[in-house]
Each structure stands twice: as C-alpha cells, then as structure tokens.
Design an enzyme around this catalytic site. Structure first.
Site, PDB file in Angstrom:
ATOM      1  N   CYS A  14      -7.416 -10.262  12.962  1.00  0.00           N
ATOM      2  CA  CYS A  14      -6.854  -9.419  14.069  1.00  0.00           C
ATOM      3  C   CYS A  14      -8.105  -8.878  14.767  1.00  0.00           C
ATOM      4  CB  CYS A  14      -5.674  -8.476  13.330  1.00  0.00           C
ATOM      5  SG  CYS A  14      -6.600  -7.242  12.451  1.00  0.00           S
ATOM      6  N   CYS A  98      -8.508   1.067  11.185  1.00  0.00           N
ATOM      7  CA  CYS A  98      -7.552   0.677  12.116  1.00  0.00           C
ATOM      8  C   CYS A  98      -6.617   1.626  12.727  1.00  0.00           C
ATOM      9  CB  CYS A  98      -6.679  -0.632  11.497  1.00  0.00           C
ATOM     10  SG  CYS A  98      -5.204  -1.211  12.515  1.00  0.00           S
ATOM     11  N   HIS A 126      -1.723  -0.367  -3.511  1.00  0.00           N
ATOM     12  CA  HIS A 126      -2.414  -0.992  -2.147  1.00  0.00           C
ATOM     13  C   HIS A 126      -3.045   0.393  -1.546  1.00  0.00           C
ATOM     14  CE1 HIS A 126      -3.548  -2.505   2.020  1.00  0.00           C
ATOM     15  NE2 HIS A 126      -3.376  -3.542   1.288  1.00  0.00           N
ATOM     16  N   GLU A 128      -3.763   1.055   1.341  1.00  0.00           N
ATOM     17  CA  GLU A 128      -2.880   1.960   2.325  1.00  0.00           C
ATOM     18  C   GLU A 128      -1.938   2.993   1.834  1.00  0.00           C
ATOM     19  OE1 GLU A 128      -2.238  -0.926   5.528  1.00  0.00           O
ATOM     20  OE2 GLU A 128      -0.950   0.697   6.459  1.00  0.00           O
ATOM     21  N   SER A 225      -2.917  -8.781  -0.372  1.00  0.00           N
ATOM     22  CA  SER A 225      -1.316  -8.768  -0.508  1.00  0.00           C
ATOM     23  C   SER A 225      -0.493  -9.702   0.497  1.00  0.00           C
ATOM     24  CB  SER A 225      -0.745  -7.570  -0.598  1.00  0.00           C
ATOM     25  OG  SER A 225      -0.723  -6.758   0.811  1.00  0.00           O
ATOM     26  N   ASN A 226      -1.326  -9.780   1.618  1.00  0.00           N
ATOM     27  CA  ASN A 226      -0.559 -10.383   2.954  1.00  0.00           C
ATOM     28  C   ASN A 226      -0.985 -11.897   2.928  1.00  0.00           C
ATOM     29  OD1 ASN A 226       0.650  -8.183   4.537  1.00  0.00           O
ATOM     30  ND2 ASN A 226      -1.541  -7.408   4.117  1.00  0.00           N
TER      31      ASN A 226
HETATM   32  S1  SF4 Z   1      -3.227  -2.847  10.133  1.00  0.00           S
HETATM   33 FE1  SF4 Z   1      -4.679  -4.517   9.211  1.00  0.00          FE
HETATM   34  S2  SF4 Z   1      -3.971  -6.263   9.881  1.00  0.00           S
HETATM   35 FE2  SF4 Z   1      -2.838  -4.899  11.156  1.00  0.00          FE
HETATM   36  S3  SF4 Z   1      -3.815  -4.681  12.968  1.00  0.00           S
HETATM   37 FE3  SF4 Z   1      -4.649  -3.134  11.744  1.00  0.00          FE
HETATM   38  S4  SF4 Z   1      -6.343  -4.030  10.584  1.00  0.00           S
HETATM   39 FE4  SF4 Z   1      -5.240  -5.692  11.483  1.00  0.00          FE
END
Ligand code: SF4
Length: 308
Positions: A14, A98, A126, A128, A225-226
């Site tokens: 991404c 991100c 995880h 996050e 995990s994805n």
């Molecule tokens: S959350 Fe992770 S997978 Fe989704 S746009 Fe941001 S970096 Fe990319």
C-alpha cells in the site's frame, strides 16, 4: 488440460508501506548506519532481513538504543509515552507511521478525553492494538471475538466508544461490530471506518476470485496477520490456500489435479517475490492467464528525511 495462473490486483505494497520503506532506505543512504527502527518496518521477513544487512536495527527496547541515535517509527505507530521517552533520550527521529493508524490513536485520545471508555477490536498481541491500548491502558478493552466481548459484561459503562485495528478481516469485524451494537446500542462509533482501504481492497480482490479457482497462493509472512487473513478467506471457501514467503516454499505436490492457481500478496508483500513465484510456476509449465483488477490503486505519498 491447461494450467493457468491468475494474478490479483491490487496486491502489492500500500502507499503507506511503500512510504515507510522509502524513508528507511533514504535514511540509510543519507545518514548511514546504524538506523534504529522501533519495530519491524513492515511485517515481512524478506524486507527485514534486507534492511538488517544494510545496517538497520529493529529494536523495541529504547534502553538498547544509544543516546543521540536516529530512530524511525515504523508504519504501525507509536504512543505518547514512547514519543516522550524518545525526546528524553535525545534520539533523533523520522515518523513513518501510517496516518490511518494515527487516526485511530487520535480517536482513542479524544474519546477518553471526553469521558469515554473504549472497546477496541483487534489482535491482542499485534503491535497496533498494543500501542493503541497504551494511549489509555485503563480505559481501553481489546476484543477479538464474541467471547472477549461477553467477558466484559461485568463492566458498568457510562460512555462507550468502539474502535478497530486498521488491518482486520472486513467480514469478521462487521459481524463483531453488529454483536457489540446489539449489546450496547448507545455505543459511539468513529466518524470514519477504521479498517484501511488497503486491507479492504486486497481482501475483496481475493474474495472475488475464490469463486473461480482451485488453489490460492499468498506471498506473505506468517508474522503478518493480514497475510494469514487472505489465506483464511480461501480456506473459508474450501479452497486449498497456502501462505509462502518465497517460491522456495512451494510444495510441488499441491499441483496434482490442478488447473487454476490464483496468486496474491498482502500490502507488505514485495512485488519482487510475487514475480519470482510467477517465474517459478512458468518454469513448471504454468501459463500466465490474466491479471484481474478489482479496483485501481494509484496513491503515492510524499516524505522528507528531516530529523526531529
Ligand atoms: S494501515 Fe497498514 S495496510 Fe493499511 S494503509 Fe496503513 S500501512 Fe497500509
């Protein structure tokens, strides 16, 4: 009988993963090694090894980072105490988080400031999820399934808000959100959906194709995990689904009685590895049939290498 390869699109990095990788690459070129990163820059073994060889050090414990070093915040984000500690230790940093992850952190902060407690749908181990919980550890409850939600029934909520990890299964999360809303009809939802576009698009691409194929090959890592979620999508449809790091992980016995293979990868999967898988399959007599695009993704995000 023909042996066909179909390729999913979108599948590759991404735009935010791409940006994080470019920041680390640029920092190594501009400042030299070592460059520290607070976690794997992305969850991909190949990329982590590649950067380690160039002098990146993936280190979660700030105690192990010498004063004055350069640290990059990985795409998975950081929390306020971590930022404060980075400053206290005179570390110089570049933030490659991100912004879609940052958005969830900001929502968590605002909700708690307004007197809410938070149910956060995410994987407990995880980064996050751990780091969003770190924003307000005593007011954030991480749940992943209905049992986790049921285990919260002893709590007496006053104001309750719901947030989710950015990279979950869209289908699983929708069902769990509905369950939570039934139990707590007054729960406040975030203004915008938390699951990111990259997750939604890659899962949709794989789901679309599960109706036509025999076998699914996901180029990714067990640590992601994805990548596992993409494989799960195939398995839920009774399709033979395999997660491989590189073409070397392909077990040729899976080719028996096969006609169609579908290849995809997660948002942290390097396209180089996908192309190597295709070359390998072609060398075994498979024919590249089609690349099926379910949605256009052409975002690119700027970055700068200024140290803070
Ligand atoms: S959350 Fe992770 S997978 Fe989704 S746009 Fe941001 S970096 Fe990319």
């Amino acid at each position: 009988m023909s042996f066909n390869i179909y390729l999913a699109s979108p599948r590759w990095y991404c735009a935010w993963v791409d940006r994080a990788i470019q920041i680390l690459d640029g920092a190594l070129k501009k400042y030299g090694s070592p460059i520290y990163v607070n976690h794997e820059i992305i969850h991909n073994k190949y990329i982590v090894n590649f950067f380690e060889k160039r002098g990146a050090i993936f280190e979660e414990n700030l105690d192990n980072i010498p004063k004055g070093s350069i640290i990059i915040f990985s795409a998975h984000g950081v929390w306020p105490d971590f930022r404060a500690e980075v400053k206290e230790r005179w570390l110089k940093y570049i933030d490659a988080t991100c912004p879609l992850v940052t958005k969830v952190h900001t929502e968590a902060k605002h909700f708690v400031k307004d007197g809410y407690e938070i149910i956060y749908i995410g994987k407990k181990n995880h980064q996050e999820a751990i780091w969003v919980k770190n924003e307000n550890p005593n007011k954030t409850y991480v749940v992943y399934n209905k049992d986790d939600v049921d285990n919260l029934s002893w709590l007496e909520w006053k104001k309750l808000a719901l947030l989710t990890q950015t990279t979950l299964s869209v289908d699983d999360t929708t069902a769990l959100i509905e369950y939570i809303k039934e139990l707590y009809p007054d729960i406040d939802l975030p203004r915008a959906k938390d699951i990111c576009y990259a997750t939604t698009n890659r899962q949709a691409a794989v789901k679309e194709m599960t109706q036509y194929i025999d076998t699914l090959l996901i180029v990714g890592s067990e640590s992601s995990s994805n990548s596992n979620k993409l494989r799960d999508i195939g398995e839920k449809k009774w399709i033979n689904s395999y997660l491989i790091d590189t073409f070397e992980d392909i077990d040729e016995s899976i080719f028996d009685n096969l006609e169609n293979i579908w290849v995809s990868s997660w948002a942290s999967g390097p396209e180089k590895l996908v192309q190597e898988v295709l070359e390998y399959l072609k060398s075994k007599g498979w024919i590249m049939k089609d690349e099926l695009k379910t949605i256009e993704e052409n975002m690119v995000f700027a970055y700068n290498l200024e140290l803070k």
